[in-house]
Design a protein around this motif. Structure first.
Motif, PDB file in Angstrom:
ATOM      1  N   ALA A 270      14.505 105.030 -40.557  1.00 13.91           N
ATOM      2  CA  ALA A 270      15.654 105.131 -39.652  1.00 13.91           C
ATOM      3  C   ALA A 270      15.237 105.699 -38.296  1.00 13.91           C
ATOM      4  CB  ALA A 270      16.736 106.005 -40.286  1.00 13.91           C
ATOM      5  N   LEU A 271      14.334 106.670 -38.309  1.00 11.01           N
ATOM      6  CA  LEU A 271      13.894 107.282 -37.056  1.00 11.01           C
ATOM      7  C   LEU A 271      13.183 106.270 -36.169  1.00 11.01           C
ATOM      8  CD1 LEU A 271      13.522 109.799 -35.319  1.00 11.01           C
ATOM      9  CD2 LEU A 271      11.430 110.296 -36.606  1.00 11.01           C
ATOM     10  N   VAL A 272      12.300 105.482 -36.754  1.00 14.21           N
ATOM     11  CA  VAL A 272      11.573 104.475 -35.977  1.00 14.21           C
ATOM     12  C   VAL A 272      12.545 103.437 -35.412  1.00 14.21           C
ATOM     13  CG1 VAL A 272       9.885 102.601 -36.125  1.00 14.21           C
ATOM     14  CG2 VAL A 272       9.405 104.800 -37.198  1.00 14.21           C
ATOM     15  N   CYS A 273      13.498 103.007 -36.228  1.00 14.29           N
ATOM     16  CA  CYS A 273      14.485 102.021 -35.755  1.00 14.29           C
ATOM     17  C   CYS A 273      15.249 102.550 -34.546  1.00 14.29           C
ATOM     18  CB  CYS A 273      15.457 101.668 -36.878  1.00 14.29           C
ATOM     19  SG  CYS A 273      14.733 100.716 -38.227  1.00 14.29           S
ATOM     20  N   ASN A 274      15.670 103.805 -34.611  1.00 15.94           N
ATOM     21  CA  ASN A 274      16.391 104.398 -33.484  1.00 15.94           C
ATOM     22  C   ASN A 274      15.548 104.426 -32.222  1.00 15.94           C
ATOM     23  OD1 ASN A 274      19.218 105.746 -33.784  1.00 15.94           O
ATOM     24  ND2 ASN A 274      18.264 106.042 -35.767  1.00 15.94           N
ATOM     25  N   LEU A 275      14.305 104.855 -32.348  1.00 16.36           N
ATOM     26  CA  LEU A 275      13.439 104.966 -31.174  1.00 16.36           C
ATOM     27  C   LEU A 275      13.159 103.603 -30.560  1.00 16.36           C
ATOM     28  CD1 LEU A 275      10.889 107.677 -32.386  1.00 16.36           C
ATOM     29  CD2 LEU A 275      12.779 107.953 -30.760  1.00 16.36           C
ATOM     30  N   VAL A 276      12.852 102.619 -31.402  1.00 15.14           N
ATOM     31  CA  VAL A 276      12.517 101.286 -30.901  1.00 15.14           C
ATOM     32  C   VAL A 276      13.713 100.661 -30.183  1.00 15.14           C
ATOM     33  CG1 VAL A 276      11.922  98.927 -31.594  1.00 15.14           C
ATOM     34  CG2 VAL A 276      10.709 100.866 -32.601  1.00 15.14           C
ATOM     35  N   VAL A 277      14.912 100.897 -30.685  1.00 12.37           N
ATOM     36  CA  VAL A 277      16.108 100.309 -30.082  1.00 12.37           C
ATOM     37  C   VAL A 277      16.491 101.030 -28.791  1.00 12.37           C
ATOM     38  CG1 VAL A 277      18.593  99.984 -30.383  1.00 12.37           C
ATOM     39  CG2 VAL A 277      17.025  99.385 -32.229  1.00 12.37           C
ATOM     40  N   ILE A 278      16.467 102.348 -28.801  1.00 10.29           N
ATOM     41  CA  ILE A 278      17.010 103.125 -27.688  1.00 10.29           C
ATOM     42  C   ILE A 278      16.094 103.142 -26.472  1.00 10.29           C
ATOM     43  CG2 ILE A 278      17.658 105.460 -26.964  1.00 10.29           C
ATOM     44  CD1 ILE A 278      18.763 105.902 -29.765  1.00 10.29           C
ATOM     45  N   VAL A 279      14.789 103.300 -26.677  1.00  7.99           N
ATOM     46  CA  VAL A 279      13.867 103.486 -25.546  1.00  7.99           C
ATOM     47  C   VAL A 279      13.953 102.366 -24.507  1.00  7.99           C
ATOM     48  CG1 VAL A 279      11.429 103.597 -24.895  1.00  7.99           C
ATOM     49  CG2 VAL A 279      12.292 105.001 -26.783  1.00  7.99           C
ATOM     50  N   PRO A 280      13.953 101.063 -24.884  1.00  3.77           N
ATOM     51  CA  PRO A 280      14.047 100.012 -23.853  1.00  3.77           C
ATOM     52  C   PRO A 280      15.373 100.016 -23.086  1.00  3.77           C
ATOM     53  CG  PRO A 280      13.248  99.123 -25.938  1.00  3.77           C
ATOM     54  CD  PRO A 280      13.765 100.488 -26.218  1.00  3.77           C
ATOM     55  N   LEU A 281      16.388 100.687 -23.630  1.00  2.00           N
ATOM     56  CA  LEU A 281      17.695 100.704 -22.970  1.00  2.00           C
ATOM     57  C   LEU A 281      17.861 101.864 -21.995  1.00  2.00           C
ATOM     58  CD1 LEU A 281      19.929  99.896 -26.078  1.00  2.00           C
ATOM     59  CD2 LEU A 281      19.310  98.322 -24.245  1.00  2.00           C
ATOM     60  N   LEU A 282      16.956 102.833 -22.033  1.00  2.00           N
ATOM     61  CA  LEU A 282      17.100 104.012 -21.181  1.00  2.00           C
ATOM     62  C   LEU A 282      17.057 103.684 -19.683  1.00  2.00           C
ATOM     63  CD1 LEU A 282      15.053 106.672 -23.193  1.00  2.00           C
ATOM     64  CD2 LEU A 282      17.536 106.350 -23.087  1.00  2.00           C
ATOM     65  N   PRO A 283      16.176 102.763 -19.214  1.00  2.19           N
ATOM     66  CA  PRO A 283      16.237 102.409 -17.788  1.00  2.19           C
ATOM     67  C   PRO A 283      17.584 101.825 -17.381  1.00  2.19           C
ATOM     68  CG  PRO A 283      14.160 101.686 -18.733  1.00  2.19           C
ATOM     69  CD  PRO A 283      15.016 102.139 -19.881  1.00  2.19           C
ATOM     70  N   GLY A 284      18.160 100.986 -18.241  1.00  2.00           N
ATOM     71  CA  GLY A 284      19.482 100.431 -17.951  1.00  2.00           C
ATOM     72  C   GLY A 284      20.544 101.502 -17.913  1.00  2.00           C
ATOM     73  N   LEU A 285      20.429 102.492 -18.795  1.00  2.00           N
ATOM     74  CA  LEU A 285      21.365 103.616 -18.793  1.00  2.00           C
ATOM     75  C   LEU A 285      21.260 104.395 -17.485  1.00  2.00           C
ATOM     76  CD1 LEU A 285      23.328 105.638 -20.074  1.00  2.00           C
ATOM     77  CD2 LEU A 285      21.373 106.693 -21.215  1.00  2.00           C
ATOM     78  N   ALA A 286      20.034 104.675 -17.059  1.00  6.46           N
ATOM     79  CA  ALA A 286      19.842 105.411 -15.806  1.00  6.46           C
ATOM     80  C   ALA A 286      20.406 104.642 -14.617  1.00  6.46           C
ATOM     81  CB  ALA A 286      18.354 105.689 -15.596  1.00  6.46           C
ATOM     82  N   HIS A 287      20.231 103.321 -14.626  1.00  2.46           N
ATOM     83  CA  HIS A 287      20.750 102.499 -13.534  1.00  2.46           C
ATOM     84  C   HIS A 287      22.277 102.462 -13.544  1.00  2.46           C
ATOM     85  CE1 HIS A 287      21.057  99.233 -10.640  1.00  2.46           C
ATOM     86  NE2 HIS A 287      21.833  98.587 -11.495  1.00  2.46           N
TER      87      HIS A 287
END
Length: 373
Positions: A270-287
């Protein structure tokens, strides 16, 4: 801010009332708020002239820009209900029958669509009536000053919106947050303490008045919310329906060193799934939060536009993949182990560990459970 302080003065006492004792308040809200919202939509639509004008305005965007904008708004709306996808068990576990919550499956999307239509129609009509798009019903009420009978109408409508906000805050925010804190720190936190912490963090530390200052920031916040909720929902869905096939050892869920403790208290899948999904979305969140200060390429921006769909389905697929090739076999029990057996005659409940150890052992070993048990 004076209104905000007054609101919390009204809401705070309800946080200390057990939730099951508030069901009459929730029923009262459910009976009165929808007709009031409908009445407001009808009134402003008639005031704006109604008819085709509200539904035939030309689009201001076209092509791919329109498609991605549509997806972005769908994600923000989904984000608003993403909390229900992960905390519905806080309420469904009190159902009288196992199938009690099933009716919500068609009803929640139905009412969400109706609510969205109310907002679209009212915002469109407000532009005709007041010369600006008012996305909040409270802004519409604020413009009733000077109209005949406006004072009474504003009082009753505002009071019902206040009631709706309190009920929503308690059910969708305070209770779920408190349950999570109790699960994490049962020795120090109870439900009431969890609600107070939620009040301080969510009500003040996060400065929510900034989030709701306009429709754009509110939609950006709800879209950001979804990037964290989507993988959690996907993992829960996959674990419950596909991996465990609804077979859990209920007492072990409350055992700090039980089979669901995994390794070091963490399910690495579950931890790996969360990290893999969330990390690529962080730049979009910041924008999305600070578009003037953060620039990203179009691909990451589009990925963020579908963050809930992306997060849910990718986490589901990844979690299934990890469990298929690296399963945690001790958690794959062949039958449900119930947590409490209740004697219907005496109404006395007993923990299954002490009351029926043979039932528990039979369930774990896939043996037939004796009929008298």
């Amino acid at each position: 801010m004076i209104s905000y302080v007054v609101y919390h003065a009204v809401q705070t006492p309800f946080l200390f009332i057990p939730t099951h004792k508030l069901h009459y308040m929730f029923m009262f809200k459910s009976a009165l708020v929808p007709p009031m919202a409908l009445a407001m939509v009808i009134w402003i639509s008639v005031k704006a002239g109604g008819g085709a004008d509200l539904f035939s305005k030309p689009a201001t965007v076209q092509g791919s820009e329109r498609a991605w904008l549509w997806l972005t708004n769908m994600t923000s709306i989904t984000g608003g209900f993403s909390t229900l996808a992960v905390n519905i068990s806080d309420f469904s576990r009190f159902s009288k029958k196992p199938g009690g919550p099933v009716w919500q499956l068609p009803m929640i999307p139905f009412f969400k669509v109706i609510t969205g239509l109310f907002g679209i129609i009212a915002a469109s009509a407000s532009q005709n009536v007041y010369g600006e798009i008012l996305w909040s019903p409270l802004d519409i009420i604020d413009n009733w000053k000077g109209s005949p009978g406006a004072r009474a109408a504003a009082f009753f409508c505002s009071s019902l919106w206040l009631l709706a906000t309190i009920c929503n805050n308690i059910s969708a925010n305070s209770i779920s947050f408190s349950n999570d804190l109790v699960t994490m720190c049962p020795k120090w936190i109870n439900i009431k303490r969890g609600m107070v912490i939620c009040l301080l963090l969510g009500g003040w530390a996060l400065c929510p008045w900034i989030i709701i200052r306009n429709g754009t920031t509110f939609l950006s916040f709800m879209g950001a919310y979804a990037i964290f909720m989507a993988p959690i929902a996907g993992i829960l869905f996959c674990d419950y329906w596909i991996i465990k096939r609804r077979k859990y050892d209920v007492p072990a869920l409350y055992d700090p060193k039980g089979i669901y403790y995994y390794k070091l208290g963490t399910n690495w899948r579950a931890l790996v799934c969360n990290l893999v999904v969330i990390v690529p979305l962080l730049p979009g969140l910041a924008h999305a939060v600070t578009p003037n200060n953060v620039s990203i390429n179009t691909g990451l921006q589009h990925l963020y536009s579908i963050n809930y769909l992306y997060g849910f389905f990718l986490s589901t697929a990844m979690y299934w993949f990890f469990n298929y090739f690296w399963p945690d076999r001790q958690t794959l029990i062949p039958a449900v182990v119930p947590g409490v057996i209740v004697d219907n005659l005496s109404g006395v409940g007993s923990d299954i560990e002490s009351f029926a150890p043979d039932v528990k052992q039979a369930a774990r070993s896939d043996k037939a459970i004796p009929e008298d048990k």
